[in-house]
Structures are given as structure tokens and as C-alpha cells.
Motif scaffolding. Sequence first.
Motif, PDB file in Angstrom:
ATOM      1  N   TYR A   1      41.184  58.338  96.341  1.00  0.00           N
ATOM      2  CA  TYR A   1      40.371  57.535  95.260  1.00  0.00           C
ATOM      3  C   TYR A   1      41.135  56.273  94.713  1.00  0.00           C
ATOM      4  O   TYR A   1      40.646  55.224  94.411  1.00  0.00           O
ATOM      5  CB  TYR A   1      40.096  58.471  93.986  1.00  0.00           C
TER       6      TYR A   1
ATOM      7  N   LEU B   1      40.967  52.811  95.795  1.00  0.00           N
ATOM      8  CA  LEU B   1      40.064  51.717  95.275  1.00  0.00           C
ATOM      9  C   LEU B   1      40.754  50.331  94.443  1.00  0.00           C
ATOM     10  O   LEU B   1      40.198  49.487  94.582  1.00  0.00           O
ATOM     11  CB  LEU B   1      38.886  52.375  94.200  1.00  0.00           C
TER      12      LEU B   1
ATOM     13  N   ALA C   1      38.761  51.521 100.970  1.00  0.00           N
ATOM     14  CA  ALA C   1      37.882  52.470 100.042  1.00  0.00           C
ATOM     15  C   ALA C   1      37.394  53.914 101.130  1.00  0.00           C
ATOM     16  O   ALA C   1      37.603  55.042 100.740  1.00  0.00           O
ATOM     17  CB  ALA C   1      36.696  52.048  99.522  1.00  0.00           C
TER      18      ALA C   1
ATOM     19  N   ARG D   1      27.356  51.043  88.361  1.00  0.00           N
ATOM     20  CA  ARG D   1      28.110  51.877  88.746  1.00  0.00           C
ATOM     21  C   ARG D   1      28.052  53.392  88.291  1.00  0.00           C
ATOM     22  O   ARG D   1      28.382  54.382  89.108  1.00  0.00           O
ATOM     23  CB  ARG D   1      29.518  51.779  88.372  1.00  0.00           C
TER      24      ARG D   1
ATOM     25  N   ASP E   1      33.379  56.261  86.011  1.00  0.00           N
ATOM     26  CA  ASP E   1      33.435  57.179  87.056  1.00  0.00           C
ATOM     27  C   ASP E   1      33.975  58.525  85.978  1.00  0.00           C
ATOM     28  O   ASP E   1      33.073  59.510  86.196  1.00  0.00           O
ATOM     29  CB  ASP E   1      34.706  56.973  87.974  1.00  0.00           C
TER      30      ASP E   1
ATOM     31  N   CYS F   1      37.901  45.651 102.021  1.00  0.00           N
ATOM     32  CA  CYS F   1      37.484  46.563 101.076  1.00  0.00           C
ATOM     33  C   CYS F   1      37.297  47.931 101.545  1.00  0.00           C
ATOM     34  O   CYS F   1      37.709  49.106 101.054  1.00  0.00           O
ATOM     35  CB  CYS F   1      36.614  45.891 100.038  1.00  0.00           C
ATOM     36  N   HIS F   2      36.274  48.017 102.589  1.00  0.00           N
ATOM     37  CA  HIS F   2      35.679  49.057 102.869  1.00  0.00           C
ATOM     38  C   HIS F   2      36.675  49.933 103.653  1.00  0.00           C
ATOM     39  O   HIS F   2      36.870  51.135 103.748  1.00  0.00           O
ATOM     40  CB  HIS F   2      34.422  49.086 103.832  1.00  0.00           C
TER      41      HIS F   2
ATOM     42  N   SER G   1      29.625  47.200  91.953  1.00  0.00           N
ATOM     43  CA  SER G   1      31.195  46.931  92.014  1.00  0.00           C
ATOM     44  C   SER G   1      31.906  46.112  92.655  1.00  0.00           C
ATOM     45  O   SER G   1      32.689  45.159  92.238  1.00  0.00           O
ATOM     46  CB  SER G   1      31.898  48.272  91.772  1.00  0.00           C
ATOM     47  N   TRP G   2      31.812  46.024  93.899  1.00  0.00           N
ATOM     48  CA  TRP G   2      32.382  45.247  95.180  1.00  0.00           C
ATOM     49  C   TRP G   2      32.028  43.843  94.554  1.00  0.00           C
ATOM     50  O   TRP G   2      33.050  42.893  94.733  1.00  0.00           O
ATOM     51  CB  TRP G   2      32.136  45.792  96.487  1.00  0.00           C
TER      52      TRP G   2
ATOM     53  N   ALA H   1      41.314  48.124  97.438  1.00  0.00           N
ATOM     54  CA  ALA H   1      40.022  47.817  97.989  1.00  0.00           C
ATOM     55  C   ALA H   1      39.339  46.825  96.962  1.00  0.00           C
ATOM     56  O   ALA H   1      38.860  45.687  97.443  1.00  0.00           O
ATOM     57  CB  ALA H   1      39.025  49.218  97.923  1.00  0.00           C
ATOM     58  N   HIS H   2      39.373  47.058  95.545  1.00  0.00           N
ATOM     59  CA  HIS H   2      38.723  46.205  94.835  1.00  0.00           C
ATOM     60  C   HIS H   2      39.673  44.831  94.620  1.00  0.00           C
ATOM     61  O   HIS H   2      38.934  43.571  94.572  1.00  0.00           O
ATOM     62  CB  HIS H   2      38.751  46.696  93.355  1.00  0.00           C
TER      63      HIS H   2
END
Length: 198
Positions: free
Chosen positions: A87, A90, A134, A22, A66, A130-131, A36-37, A93-94
Amino acid sequence: MNTTLQRAIVLSLLVLLMAATRSHVFTHFTPVPDASWAVFLIGGFHLRAWARWAFPALMALAVLIDYVVISRQGIDFFSHYCVSPGYWMLVPAHAAMWAGGHWLRSRYEGASAAALARAAMAVVLATAVCHLFAQGGFYWLSPAVAEPTVAGWAANYGHWFLPYLGATAMFVAVAAIAQAVSEAVARHAAPARRHGRR
């Protein structure tokens, strides 16, 4: 090896994998892409019993990495163009990746062609959702996109989806191979242990 020890080993490996890959997240795809994903999907598969604290811990690690990467560039974390209100998308997303791993584990009965097909489906669907969070979070909520449009968002989504899917699938494939090998070793060792007791 007991279940707790197995989980601890998996969690340690996931932490190391995310820390190792990452750190390049802000340069996008380097020779070793961001894992990460995949880390969150694998975590959802192996760490369901620890989800209450393992997911937040991995999420905090992602933000910490990050922060360190951005700070080392001499940039204030909250001033970086990637750290917009988007941001924080995420987190869901995660969570989508984690849910994909959780779903896969709930239907897993051992390595098989059917399990492989379900894993492929879980990777594609979880990565797509997820995408959505994100990329959509960045596209719609970041000031870096001056005039967002649905057409622009769709083009951007399509442009980045396959590279992210490929990176995620690569790491998940390695984890799936490791899972199948460990199951084969366990099956082979079980008769030997029984024979040794006689």
C-alpha cells in the motif's frame, strides 16, 4: 485573479474531486472512477510552487479517505487486504503522476496541438510508471497474492493498465479543456481591458 488565488482554487477543486471519487476506490471502477491519479498529475502541473506541502497534503488526504472508507466497513484499516506493505508504494506511484504534471508544465507555453501531444505522452508515461509502483507493490508485497510470478505480474499489470489509463485520461482531458478555455477567455478579455483604459 492573482497566482496564489488561482492555486488555492485549483487545490480546492482537486481536494473535492479526490474526496468525491476516491471513496469508491475499494470497489474499483464505478460509474464515476477514482480520480486520484489525475489529481496528482494536475496538481503537479498547477501547484509546482506549492509542491513541498501540497503533494504531502494530497497524499495524506488519500490515506485519510482510505482509512474512513475501510473503517466504515467495520474493518480495521491495517487488516484490509489492500493495506499491505505494498500500500505504501502509493507514495512513489502518486509522485510519478506529480512528476508527469511537473514535466508537462515546465514545457508548457499555452494551449496548442504540440501541448496536447505532450500532455497525452505525459499521461501515458506517468500512468505507466504509477501503475508499476501501485500494482507492483500490491502484487509483490501483498499476502493476497499467494504465489507471485513474473508472468502473473505482467498479466495483472496489463489487465488493469488500460482501465486506469482511461480513467486518468478522462479527468486530465476535462482539466485540459478548462485550461484552454480559461486561456481563450483571458486573451479575449485583455483587449477589452486595454480598450476600457483609453
